[in-house]
Design a protein around this motif. Structure first.
Motif, short mmCIF file in Angstrom:
data_model
loop_
_atom_site.label_atom_id
_atom_site.label_comp_id
_atom_site.label_asym_id
_atom_site.label_seq_id
_atom_site.Cartn_x
_atom_site.Cartn_y
_atom_site.Cartn_z
N ILE A 117 0.58 -1.22 0.01
CA ILE A 117 -0.11 -0.07 0.02
C ILE A 117 0.91 1.33 0.00
CG2 ILE A 117 -1.86 1.33 1.30
CD1 ILE A 117 -2.87 -1.35 2.35
N LEU A 118 0.65 2.15 -0.98
CA LEU A 118 1.04 3.51 -1.13
C LEU A 118 0.12 4.52 -1.15
CD1 LEU A 118 3.95 3.04 -4.02
CD2 LEU A 118 4.15 2.61 -1.60
N GLN A 119 0.33 5.26 -0.02
CA GLN A 119 -0.60 6.48 0.34
C GLN A 119 -0.33 7.72 -0.52
OE1 GLN A 119 -1.19 7.35 4.25
NE2 GLN A 119 -2.80 9.20 4.11
N MET A 120 -1.33 8.29 -1.15
CA MET A 120 -0.82 9.66 -1.75
C MET A 120 -0.99 10.67 -0.85
SD MET A 120 -2.46 9.56 -5.66
CE MET A 120 -4.21 9.24 -5.15
N ILE A 121 0.26 11.28 -0.58
CA ILE A 121 0.16 12.22 0.68
C ILE A 121 0.39 13.60 0.15
CG2 ILE A 121 0.86 10.59 2.20
CD1 ILE A 121 3.81 11.74 1.66
N TYR A 122 1.00 13.96 -1.25
CA TYR A 122 1.27 15.29 -1.53
C TYR A 122 1.21 15.60 -3.08
CZ TYR A 122 3.99 20.00 -2.00
OH TYR A 122 4.22 20.84 -2.23
N SER A 123 0.69 16.73 -3.69
CA SER A 123 0.97 16.86 -5.04
C SER A 123 1.50 18.15 -5.02
CB SER A 123 -0.51 16.92 -5.74
OG SER A 123 -1.04 15.38 -5.81
N GLU A 124 2.39 18.41 -5.76
CA GLU A 124 3.02 19.94 -6.16
C GLU A 124 2.22 20.52 -7.29
OE1 GLU A 124 5.10 22.70 -4.79
OE2 GLU A 124 6.12 20.96 -4.20
N LYS A 125 1.71 21.70 -7.02
CA LYS A 125 1.08 22.30 -7.91
C LYS A 125 1.91 23.11 -8.99
CE LYS A 125 -3.28 23.43 -5.05
NZ LYS A 125 -4.14 24.34 -4.86
N PHE A 126 1.48 23.40 -10.37
CA PHE A 126 2.08 24.31 -11.32
C PHE A 126 2.13 25.61 -10.49
CE2 PHE A 126 2.62 20.77 -14.34
CZ PHE A 126 3.96 21.32 -14.94
N LYS A 127 2.89 26.35 -9.98
CA LYS A 127 2.85 27.61 -9.54
C LYS A 127 3.15 28.80 -10.74
CE LYS A 127 3.63 27.06 -4.63
NZ LYS A 127 4.53 27.37 -3.53
N THR A 128 3.89 28.41 -11.65
CA THR A 128 4.10 29.38 -12.68
C THR A 128 4.20 28.45 -14.15
OG1 THR A 128 6.53 29.39 -12.77
CG2 THR A 128 5.41 30.95 -11.20
N LYS A 129 4.17 29.24 -15.40
CA LYS A 129 4.39 28.54 -16.42
C LYS A 129 5.87 28.07 -16.62
CE LYS A 129 0.19 29.91 -19.14
NZ LYS A 129 0.04 30.70 -20.30
N GLN A 130 6.82 28.49 -15.53
CA GLN A 130 8.17 28.24 -15.65
C GLN A 130 8.26 26.91 -14.77
OE1 GLN A 130 9.18 32.20 -14.71
NE2 GLN A 130 10.95 31.90 -16.09
N SER A 131 7.52 26.64 -14.15
CA SER A 131 7.90 25.27 -13.16
C SER A 131 8.02 24.13 -13.84
CB SER A 131 6.36 25.08 -12.43
OG SER A 131 6.10 26.07 -11.66
N LYS A 132 9.08 23.60 -13.43
CA LYS A 132 9.66 22.23 -14.26
C LYS A 132 10.40 21.29 -13.37
CE LYS A 132 14.20 24.38 -15.56
NZ LYS A 132 14.97 24.78 -16.67
N LEU A 133 10.45 20.02 -13.44
CA LEU A 133 11.21 19.09 -12.88
C LEU A 133 12.61 19.02 -13.31
CD1 LEU A 133 8.52 16.37 -12.88
CD2 LEU A 133 9.09 17.71 -11.09
N VAL A 134 13.57 18.88 -12.29
CA VAL A 134 15.01 18.70 -12.69
C VAL A 134 15.52 17.71 -13.49
CG1 VAL A 134 15.50 19.94 -10.44
CG2 VAL A 134 15.40 17.58 -10.35
N LYS A 135 14.67 16.42 -13.59
CA LYS A 135 15.19 15.35 -14.39
C LYS A 135 14.02 14.81 -14.81
CE LYS A 135 15.70 11.87 -11.10
NZ LYS A 135 16.43 10.38 -10.81
N GLU A 136 14.10 13.66 -15.66
CA GLU A 136 13.15 12.47 -16.30
C GLU A 136 12.90 11.54 -14.94
OE1 GLU A 136 11.42 12.13 -19.28
OE2 GLU A 136 12.12 14.38 -19.88
N PHE A 137 12.22 11.88 -14.26
CA PHE A 137 11.57 11.17 -13.11
C PHE A 137 10.84 9.77 -13.78
CE2 PHE A 137 12.41 14.67 -10.55
CZ PHE A 137 13.01 14.27 -9.64
N ILE A 138 10.87 8.51 -13.16
CA ILE A 138 10.19 7.35 -13.50
C ILE A 138 9.07 7.03 -12.49
CG2 ILE A 138 10.23 4.98 -13.68
CD1 ILE A 138 13.26 5.08 -14.60
N ASN A 139 7.94 6.90 -12.84
CA ASN A 139 6.78 6.61 -12.20
C ASN A 139 7.39 5.53 -11.18
OD1 ASN A 139 4.20 8.02 -12.83
ND2 ASN A 139 4.90 7.47 -14.54
#
Length: 320
Positions: free
Chosen positions: A237-259
């Motif tokens: 069991i994995l519980q979803m605990i947090y979602s990071e909102k897109f605060k700006t149209k510049q928001s981006k992840l630092v790398k290609e994460f894998i699910n």
């Protein structure tokens, strides 16, 4: 390949039409249990289609047996033809009960699909992630009977969940959520990265076969799904605990994460804009990382996703 699969589905549909468009219905008349299988609810998540077609053909040819009723529907065929997730509105956020005066294609389609979902005893919906995934996983809000069915069906080891009656998205209700409002088992199985892959086909096929075998046991042998589930390993069991909102149209992840990739508390995840970073709030697993199209300056140029990633954590108990 997609065009060929859609053509095959259409030919099978002509022989065994369901109660809604783009659906197939088979009834083997030994019991009244009804399984509904969903595919292409997001148009570009096509990986369940080969497995669905093989199961239908095998049932028609009597290569596999089943005693009840089973329906298969393609949620958003129009979007799949255009290789898009949706055309106007996300179909899998369009199953809310509120009436909308202006109906997009997807909202009209959701109303049509509800007519089929209202008749089911089990709904199994197949999806795929838009980026690579370490392994397939179930995902739905905690619901006791749905969990029992998922555990009994098996085919993967992980169950991503949230508290009961907690909506997945503020944008609207998903198809499996709608079924659970009817107090029926509604299950979503993520098959891995979107596209045609052998592993996705095999997982899809086995999940449908297992669900049919279980429905036969429940209706013909009068077995309880909870008891059948206990014979299988518990899901991680994995519980979803947090979602990071897109605060700006510049928001981006630092790398290609894998699910399902592990991250640690304080790990750099991305930046809202240059000089303003964001970090993992605790240890967990990345889910649904978003990489929308951008212009030469790094600004998102398509519809902004609601969240840039979701974080799930290990949980040692079922949520209520």
């Amino acid at each position: 390949m997609l065009a060929q699969h859609l053509e095959t589905f259409a030919k099978l549909e002509n022989k065994s039409k369901g109660i809604i468009s783009d659906s197939i219905h088979l009834d083997f008349n030994k019991h009244k249990g009804h399984i509904v299988i969903g595919g292409l609810v997001h148009g570009n998540e096509v990986g369940s289609l080969p497995g669905i077609l093989q199961i239908i053909q095998d049932l028609v040819d009597k290569k596999i047996s089943y005693g009840g009723k089973i329906s298969f529907f393609l949620g958003n065929k129009k979007a799949s033809i255009e290789n898009k997730r949706f055309l106007e509105d996300d179909l899998n956020r369009s199953f809310s009960f509120s009436e909308n005066k202006i109906k997009s294609y997807e909202k009209q389609r959701a109303e049509e699909i509800k007519k089929l979902l209202n008749t089911c005893d089990l709904f199994l919906d197949f999806h795929q992630t838009n980026k690579p995934c370490l392994e397939p996983f179930y995902i739905f809000a905690m619901h006791s009977i749905s969990y029992s069915w998922a555990r009994a069906i098996g085919c993967c080891k992980i169950f991503v969940t949230r508290r009961a009656n907690t909506p997945y998205s503020s944008e609207g209700m998903c198809s499996d959520e709608y079924v659970r409002t009817l107090n029926k088992p509604g299950i979503t199985l993520e098959l891995g990265q979107q596209g045609f892959f052998t592993n996705a086909t095999n997982t899809c096929k086995q999940a449908i076969i297992n669900s049919m075998q279980l429905m036969d046991l429940v209706h013909l042998k009068k077995r309880h799904i909870q008891n059948l589930a206990r014979k299988k390993n518990e899901l991680k069991i994995l519980q979803m605990i947090y979602s990071e909102k897109f605060k700006t149209k510049q928001s981006k992840l630092v790398k290609e994460f894998i699910n399902l990739e592990k991250v640690t508390n304080g790990q750099l995840i991305g930046e809202f804009k240059q000089g303003q970073d964001f970090y993992a709030p605790q240890d967990g697993y990345i889910l649904f990382p978003q990489y929308p199209m951008r212009d030469e300056n790094g600004f998102v140029i398509e519809t902004l996703p609601s969240h840039i990633y979701t974080l799930a954590k290990d949980s040692n108990r079922l949520l209520k």
